[in-house]
Design a protein around this motif. Structure first.
Motif: not given
Ligand code: C2E
Ligand code: MG
Ligand code: MG
Ligand code: MG
Length: 293
Positions: A290-293
């Motif tokens: 989610r952080l990378q999205a």
């Protein structure tokens, strides 16, 4: 002595309290009592993508939480369970527990988190005329879609004749994926792949051990690499997935990736852990994604 549960949910056991000791205790009767007493537990070892370290699956491995001996590993009781036939009820427990847990993970983390859950099936179970219907029932009762279940069998189990072969084909037709475990250690690995409806081959740890060593005269490493290379070429030609087993170092990951392996399993990647340990891992993986999205 043996029991040791780490913070991360790792479960280890000490080897070597083996059959010679337990034989004195009428292991068969002990196992029967242990089944009645609910002393068996299932731990799960992640199967990981070698490029991203993402967990894509798990293999279920049984443990015996013995009241006085601590955690006993399968090497010390599966052979006796097979001899006494207790592998049938014990295997049924592992099957039902794994399906239930995999369905719970699917529910909690969605369809992309864990693609599949595998478990080991012994020849004795495949001989049981009720085995196929028990698998169907475990899937129906848990709600786990059949394509998310992997049944791991060894070459020697597959070679046990027409009844076993029929069971394997029925399971394949149901959409369950079959994996050839410890691949390369048997006597007829190659011819077997023609007759057996495998979806996955698991390269045995003995070909992974030392695969990274390159000292300029890498005769031993060369031989292992040759087998590992032959296995992956064969798997690609036949449209099978591969998993390299028993990876213990980053150098082995590098060597296997160079040979074309994309999936692996081993202490260097992740140890067998409790279901809660896997849940935490999946939760962390989703948070990172989610952080990378
Ligand atoms: P397997 O199916 O080949 O499972 C892999 C074994 O290798 C597991 O041992 C796992 O803990 C171990 N392993 C994984 N990564 C590494 C590594 O990097 N280094 C080393 N040294 N070992 C690694 P475990 O749990 O002791 O199981 C041993 C065998 O017992 C299994 O081999 C399987 O054949 C059998 N077994 C385990 N659970 C069951 C079960 O529920 N039913 C049946 N029929 N057999 C089972
Ligand atoms: Mg296995
Ligand atoms: Mg194996
Ligand atoms: Mg093995």
């Amino acid at each position: 002595t043996a029991k040791q549960q780490g913070k991360a949910g790792f479960v280890r056991y000490v080897d070597g309290m083996g059959e010679p000791v337990l034989a004195h205790m009428q292991l068969g009767a002990e196992l029967r009592r242990a089944l009645d007493n609910d002393e068996f537990r299932v731990v799960y070892q992640p199967i990981v993508r070698l490029d991203s370290n993402r967990v894509i699956g798990v293999e279920a491995l049984v443990r015996w939480h013995h009241p006085s001996r601590g955690v006993v590993g399968p090497g010390d009781f599966i052979p006796a369970a097979e001899r006494t036939g207790l592998i049938v009820p014990l295997g049924r427990f592992v099957l039902r527990e794994t399906c239930r847990q995999a369905a719970a993970w699917l529910d909690e983390f969605g369809p992309d988190a864990l693609k599949e859950a595998g478990l080991n099936v012994s020849a004795r179970q495949l001989h049981d005329p009720d085995f196929v219907s028990e698998v169907a029932k475990a899937l129906a009762d848990s709600g786990l879609p059949c394509e998310r279940l992997v049944l791991e069998v060894t070459e020697s189990a597959v070679l046990r004749g027409p009844q076993v072969s029929r069971a394997l084909h029925e399971l394949d037709h149901m959409g369950i994926r079959l994996a050839l475990d410890d691949f390369g250690t048997g006597e007829s690995s190659l011819s077997l792949l023609r007759a057996f409806p495998a979806a996955i081959v698991k390269l045995d740890k003995s070909f992974v051990d030392g695969i990274e060593i390159d000292d300029g005269h890498p005769a031993a490493a060369d031989a292992r690499q040759a087998v590992a290379r032959a296995v992956i070429q064969l798997a690609h030609a036949l449209g099978l997935d591969t998993v390299a087993e028993g990876i213990e170092s980053p150098e082995q990951v590098t060597a296997l990736r160079e040979l074309g392996y994309t999936l692996g399993q081993g202490f260097h990647l992740a140890e067998p852990m409790t279901a809660d340990g896997v849940s935490r891992l999946l939760a962390r993986q989703q948070a990172v994604a989610r952080l990378q999205a």
